[in-house]
Design a protein around this motif. Structure first.
Motif, PDB file in Angstrom:
ATOM      1  N   LEU A 100      16.548  -7.987  10.302  1.00  0.00           N
ATOM      2  CA  LEU A 100      15.812  -6.743  10.084  1.00  0.00           C
ATOM      3  C   LEU A 100      15.297  -6.763   8.640  1.00  0.00           C
ATOM      4  CD1 LEU A 100      16.728  -3.281  11.332  1.00  0.00           C
ATOM      5  CD2 LEU A 100      16.097  -3.538   8.954  1.00  0.00           C
ATOM      6  N   THR A 101      14.002  -6.656   8.480  1.00  0.00           N
ATOM      7  CA  THR A 101      13.410  -6.677   7.136  1.00  0.00           C
ATOM      8  C   THR A 101      12.545  -5.444   6.931  1.00  0.00           C
ATOM      9  OG1 THR A 101      11.507  -7.946   7.893  1.00  0.00           O
ATOM     10  CG2 THR A 101      13.368  -9.195   7.024  1.00  0.00           C
ATOM     11  N   GLY A 102      12.288  -5.155   5.663  1.00  0.00           N
ATOM     12  CA  GLY A 102      11.432  -4.024   5.340  1.00  0.00           C
ATOM     13  C   GLY A 102      11.582  -3.637   3.881  1.00  0.00           C
ATOM     14  N   ALA A 103      11.324  -2.358   3.607  1.00  0.00           N
ATOM     15  CA  ALA A 103      11.332  -1.879   2.220  1.00  0.00           C
ATOM     16  C   ALA A 103      12.016  -0.517   2.130  1.00  0.00           C
ATOM     17  CB  ALA A 103       9.907  -1.773   1.710  1.00  0.00           C
ATOM     18  N   PHE A 104      12.622  -0.288   0.976  1.00  0.00           N
ATOM     19  CA  PHE A 104      13.238   0.994   0.653  1.00  0.00           C
ATOM     20  C   PHE A 104      12.657   1.433  -0.690  1.00  0.00           C
ATOM     21  CE2 PHE A 104      16.454   3.447  -1.628  1.00  0.00           C
ATOM     22  CZ  PHE A 104      16.745   4.442  -0.708  1.00  0.00           C
ATOM     23  N   ALA A 105      12.187   2.688  -0.767  1.00  0.00           N
ATOM     24  CA  ALA A 105      11.582   3.197  -2.006  1.00  0.00           C
ATOM     25  C   ALA A 105      12.330   4.430  -2.485  1.00  0.00           C
ATOM     26  CB  ALA A 105      10.118   3.535  -1.775  1.00  0.00           C
ATOM     27  N   LEU A 106      12.689   4.434  -3.768  1.00  0.00           N
ATOM     28  CA  LEU A 106      13.282   5.592  -4.422  1.00  0.00           C
ATOM     29  C   LEU A 106      12.191   6.212  -5.274  1.00  0.00           C
ATOM     30  CD1 LEU A 106      15.751   7.325  -5.151  1.00  0.00           C
ATOM     31  CD2 LEU A 106      16.229   5.670  -6.995  1.00  0.00           C
ATOM     32  N   SER A 145      14.692  -5.424  -6.811  1.00  0.00           N
ATOM     33  CA  SER A 145      13.934  -4.183  -7.002  1.00  0.00           C
ATOM     34  C   SER A 145      12.780  -4.416  -7.969  1.00  0.00           C
ATOM     35  CB  SER A 145      14.851  -3.088  -7.550  1.00  0.00           C
ATOM     36  OG  SER A 145      15.353  -3.463  -8.823  1.00  0.00           O
ATOM     37  N   LYS A 146      11.817  -3.474  -7.889  1.00  0.00           N
ATOM     38  CA  LYS A 146      10.643  -3.520  -8.764  1.00  0.00           C
ATOM     39  C   LYS A 146      10.294  -2.090  -9.146  1.00  0.00           C
ATOM     40  CE  LYS A 146       6.496  -6.121  -9.005  1.00  0.00           C
ATOM     41  NZ  LYS A 146       5.600  -7.018  -8.332  1.00  0.00           N
ATOM     42  N   TYR A 147      10.106  -1.854 -10.429  1.00  0.00           N
ATOM     43  CA  TYR A 147       9.757  -0.516 -10.923  1.00  0.00           C
ATOM     44  C   TYR A 147       8.247  -0.430 -11.077  1.00  0.00           C
ATOM     45  CZ  TYR A 147       9.697   3.664 -13.806  1.00  0.00           C
ATOM     46  OH  TYR A 147       9.452   4.923 -14.310  1.00  0.00           O
ATOM     47  N   ALA A 148       7.666   0.654 -10.563  1.00  0.00           N
ATOM     48  CA  ALA A 148       6.218   0.866 -10.693  1.00  0.00           C
ATOM     49  C   ALA A 148       5.924   2.350 -10.544  1.00  0.00           C
ATOM     50  CB  ALA A 148       5.458   0.068  -9.645  1.00  0.00           C
ATOM     51  N   ALA A 149       5.210   2.926 -11.514  1.00  0.00           N
ATOM     52  CA  ALA A 149       4.719   4.306 -11.470  1.00  0.00           C
ATOM     53  C   ALA A 149       5.822   5.316 -11.192  1.00  0.00           C
ATOM     54  CB  ALA A 149       3.597   4.432 -10.448  1.00  0.00           C
ATOM     55  N   GLY A 150       6.979   5.154 -11.824  1.00  0.00           N
ATOM     56  CA  GLY A 150       8.068   6.120 -11.683  1.00  0.00           C
ATOM     57  C   GLY A 150       8.873   5.958 -10.409  1.00  0.00           C
ATOM     58  N   ALA A 151       8.618   4.960  -9.620  1.00  0.00           N
ATOM     59  CA  ALA A 151       9.356   4.728  -8.368  1.00  0.00           C
ATOM     60  C   ALA A 151      10.012   3.352  -8.414  1.00  0.00           C
ATOM     61  CB  ALA A 151       8.418   4.821  -7.175  1.00  0.00           C
TER      62      ALA A 151
END
Length: 176
Positions: free
Chosen positions: A76-82, A126-132
């Motif tokens: 199972l693959t995908g993305a999680f965004a905070l 993880s990768k930080y971009a535009a406050g997320a």
């Protein structure tokens, strides 16, 4: 008339008459009428036991040497965004404040259709971009065959995916 008396008839000699014990030769029986040989019941039983034991033993030896089939699984693959409380942390990012449980390595649990744990893993890089903060997700060895799956990051609640979405790598979760 004659007064001659015919000579007496002599009895046949033994060489001229076949002996009573000698039977004339019989023609050979055709092959289709030949006598069949029957095994004794003991011999037939022993023969059946040996053949049966050999068959079972051969089957057992063959199957014992075979690897069991691997269960059908997928990753199972995908993305999680905070989207709130994200801050830089070196090359990546982490959650702060009420989101301080979100970071690389945070647990991700996959549940099957009955609510049982099917597989576990962790948030990836993880990768930080535009406050997320965006995290990769890759959970191996999820068993196939469910109609839907539920995915939970940390203790933040479950989201549901159809089997098609899960197997196609379409996990997309947002928190914040």
């Amino acid at each position: 008339m004659s007064t001659e008396v015919p000579p007496p008839v002599e009895p046949p000699t033994t060489s001229d008459v076949p002996a009573a014990s000698e039977a004339p030769p019989m023609p050979a029986e055709p092959p289709s009428v030949a006598r069949k040989r029957h095994f004794s019941p003991l011999l037939a039983g022993l023969l059946g036991l040996v053949i049966g034991t050999g068959g079972v033993g051969g089957t057992w030896a063959y199957t014992a040497s075979q690897e069991p089939p691997a269960p059908a699984v997928f990753t199972l693959t995908g993305a999680f965004a905070l989207t709130e409380g994200a801050t830089r942390n070196g090359d990546g990012c982490i959650g702060t404040g009420g989101y301080d449980d979100i970071a690389e390595g945070t647990s991700v649990t996959v549940y099957d259709g009955t609510g049982k744990v099917a597989a576990t893993g962790n948030l990836g890089k993880s990768k930080y971009a535009a406050g997320a903060c965006a995290f990769g997700v890759s959970i191996p060895d999820v068993p196939k065959g469910e109609k839907f799956y539920q995915v939970e990051v940390s203790h933040r609640g479950k989201i549901q995916l159809s089997a098609e979405e899960a197997e196609a790598g379409k996990l997309s979760v947002t928190l914040g």
